[in-house]
Design a protein around this motif. Structure first.
Motif, PDB file in Angstrom:
ATOM      1  N   ASN A  19     -45.101 -25.895  -0.555  1.00  0.00           N
ATOM      2  CA  ASN A  19     -44.895 -27.071   0.300  1.00  0.00           C
ATOM      3  C   ASN A  19     -46.242 -27.448   0.923  1.00  0.00           C
ATOM      4  O   ASN A  19     -46.476 -27.240   2.106  1.00  0.00           O
ATOM      5  N   CYS A  23     -46.832 -29.136   4.493  1.00  0.00           N
ATOM      6  CA  CYS A  23     -46.253 -28.600   5.726  1.00  0.00           C
ATOM      7  C   CYS A  23     -47.348 -28.035   6.642  1.00  0.00           C
ATOM      8  O   CYS A  23     -47.961 -27.014   6.343  1.00  0.00           O
ATOM      9  N   TYR A  47     -39.526 -29.929   6.063  1.00  0.00           N
ATOM     10  CA  TYR A  47     -38.530 -29.088   5.388  1.00  0.00           C
ATOM     11  C   TYR A  47     -38.003 -29.751   4.114  1.00  0.00           C
ATOM     12  O   TYR A  47     -37.753 -30.946   4.069  1.00  0.00           O
ATOM     13  N   CYS A  75     -37.664 -24.825   0.449  1.00  0.00           N
ATOM     14  CA  CYS A  75     -38.164 -23.858   1.437  1.00  0.00           C
ATOM     15  C   CYS A  75     -37.282 -22.606   1.466  1.00  0.00           C
ATOM     16  O   CYS A  75     -37.762 -21.519   1.788  1.00  0.00           O
ATOM     17  N   CYS A  87     -40.142 -19.747   1.849  1.00  0.00           N
ATOM     18  CA  CYS A  87     -40.758 -19.587   3.175  1.00  0.00           C
ATOM     19  C   CYS A  87     -39.822 -18.862   4.140  1.00  0.00           C
ATOM     20  O   CYS A  87     -38.638 -19.186   4.235  1.00  0.00           O
ATOM     21  N   CYS A 136     -37.498 -20.658   6.788  1.00  0.00           N
ATOM     22  CA  CYS A 136     -36.598 -21.671   6.230  1.00  0.00           C
ATOM     23  C   CYS A 136     -35.376 -21.956   7.102  1.00  0.00           C
ATOM     24  O   CYS A 136     -34.992 -23.115   7.281  1.00  0.00           O
ATOM     25  N   CYS A 171     -36.363 -24.046  10.153  1.00  0.00           N
ATOM     26  CA  CYS A 171     -36.726 -25.420   9.802  1.00  0.00           C
ATOM     27  C   CYS A 171     -35.512 -26.199   9.296  1.00  0.00           C
ATOM     28  O   CYS A 171     -35.391 -27.394   9.556  1.00  0.00           O
TER      29      CYS A 171
END
Ligand code: SF4
Length: 368
Positions: A31, A34, A290, A294, A298, A301, A304
């Motif tokens: 991502n 972000c 987001y 994600c 991540c 996640c 978010c």
């Protein structure tokens, strides 16, 4: 210490900086837009611990079963001086029978120091580039991430073939009838790209390492290995972009207060004293973007996703693009029910009304 390093240290607080490995560096590409992730990764913050303390723990990392299976398959392919692997590579890549040296760089006389092992790797691979040796297991590579060197778990083999190195990665997911899970192949390709970049860095030459890497996986439902070539040029350019972005972290830092910190305020037993709500507010102070992807890439996640609830962004990039910039799901539903659109929403409103009518017809419902 530069002011940037001082800011990053303050952001991270009293946690030890989290070390990157090929998996975490690969995840940087997931991502790239972000800011939240970019800041935390540059600071070396432990996102998993922060997410848990903020009240949104996410199960992350490989399952023990996957790790055990992966280790067993790798050990099998490499036993007896990587005999099985050499046979496979001879068949798939036309490796000459005489080109069959296998060197394990896993340790240097029992010393596990990363810097020493990296220097030894450089010596052996530089000599190999001059024609000595073929296959080097566990080379310890490193890559600069936000001004810090990340030593990469030596989970690869560097294969010198006709004067050029290829990265060989052994994975335990199956290739069935020539097809593998696209998500797993994509993840492996990004990790291979990390190794390509690090090996080029070590050898000081782009041409010394080929963009075509070799993935070795179990064939069908057996333990028989099969090899496939993977072109990682696209992954390399995404990775370079993201690493450059992290290197320019000063521009991102300038957007946030000097007081911002993710410090957990640990007591002498390292138990966090900072309240979950206060930490969550600090995390939310940094912009995020987001997407459903994600959830697999991540540690933040769940936090978010909770924050993005009710926005079109939470439905994914494609849906957000199709909705032409309408930010909230509520607005989308209102337009689908016939609410008056603003001039810039007229086009998408026509499509939404049609879609809602079709849905009612199919579902036999009176309304949404
Ligand atoms: S989970 Fe949050 S912090 Fe992580 S990449 Fe997605 S939006 Fe960014």
């Amino acid at each position: 210490m530069s002011s940037i390093e001082a800011r990053l240290d303050r952001l991270r607080g009293r946690m030890l900086p989290r070390r990157h490995d090929a998996r975490t560096i690969a995840a940087l590409t997931a991502n790239p837009g972000c800011a939240r992730r970019a800041l935390m990764d540059a600071a070396g913050a432990d996102k998993q611990q922060l997410a848990a303390h903020a009240g949104f723990p996410a199960p992350f990392g490989q399952s023990q079963f996957a790790i055990t299976r992966g280790n067993a398959f790798e050990a099998q392919v490499k036993e007896n001086g990587a005999a099985q692997l050499l046979t496979l590579l001879r068949e798939v890549l036309g490796l000459d029978v005489t080109e069959a040296h296998y060197t394990d760089l896993n340790e240097v006389g029992g010393n596990e120091d990363s810097e020493l092992r990296h220097v030894y790797t450089r010596q052996r691979l530089t000599a190999a580039a001059a024609g000595i040796g073929t296959m080097f297991d566990h080379p310890l590579l490193r890559l600069s991430v936000a001004g810090r060197y990340a030593y990469l778990e030596p989970d690869l083999i560097a294969l010198r073939l006709r004067g050029t190195f290829h990265i060989v990665e052994i994975k335990s997911f199956a290739i069935v009838d020539g097809q593998a899970d696209p998500a797993k192949v994509a993840a492996a390709a990004v990790q291979s790209a990390v190794y390509v970049l690090a090996l080029r860095d070590l050898l000081g030459s782009e041409e010394a390492v080929h963009h075509e890497t070799i993935l070795v996986c179990p064939k069908d439902f057996s333990n028989q290995p099969v090899a496939a070539k993977v072109d990682v040029r696209r992954q390399l350019s995404v990775l370079r972009r993201q690493l450059n972005r992290i290197a320019r972290i000063d521009e991102l830092l300038a957007q946030y207060s000097d007081e911002l910190t993710f410090d957990l305020d640990p007591d002498e037993d390292r138990r966090p004293r900072r309240s979950s709500a206060d930490l969550a507010n600090a995390i939310r102070a940094v912009g995020a973007s987001y997407t459903p992807e994600c959830l697999s890439t991540c540690e933040l996640c769940y936090l978010c996703r909770d924050e993005a609830g009710g926005t079109s962004g939470a439905l994914g990039k494609t849906v957000r693009a199709d909705l032409g910039g309408i930010e909230f799901s509520r607005q989308v539903l209102d337009l689908a029910r016939g609410a008056a659109p603003s001039p810039e929403q007229e086009e998408v409103a026509v499509v939404l009304v049609q879609a809602a009518r079709l849905r009612r017809e199919i579902m036999g419902e009176a309304g949404m």
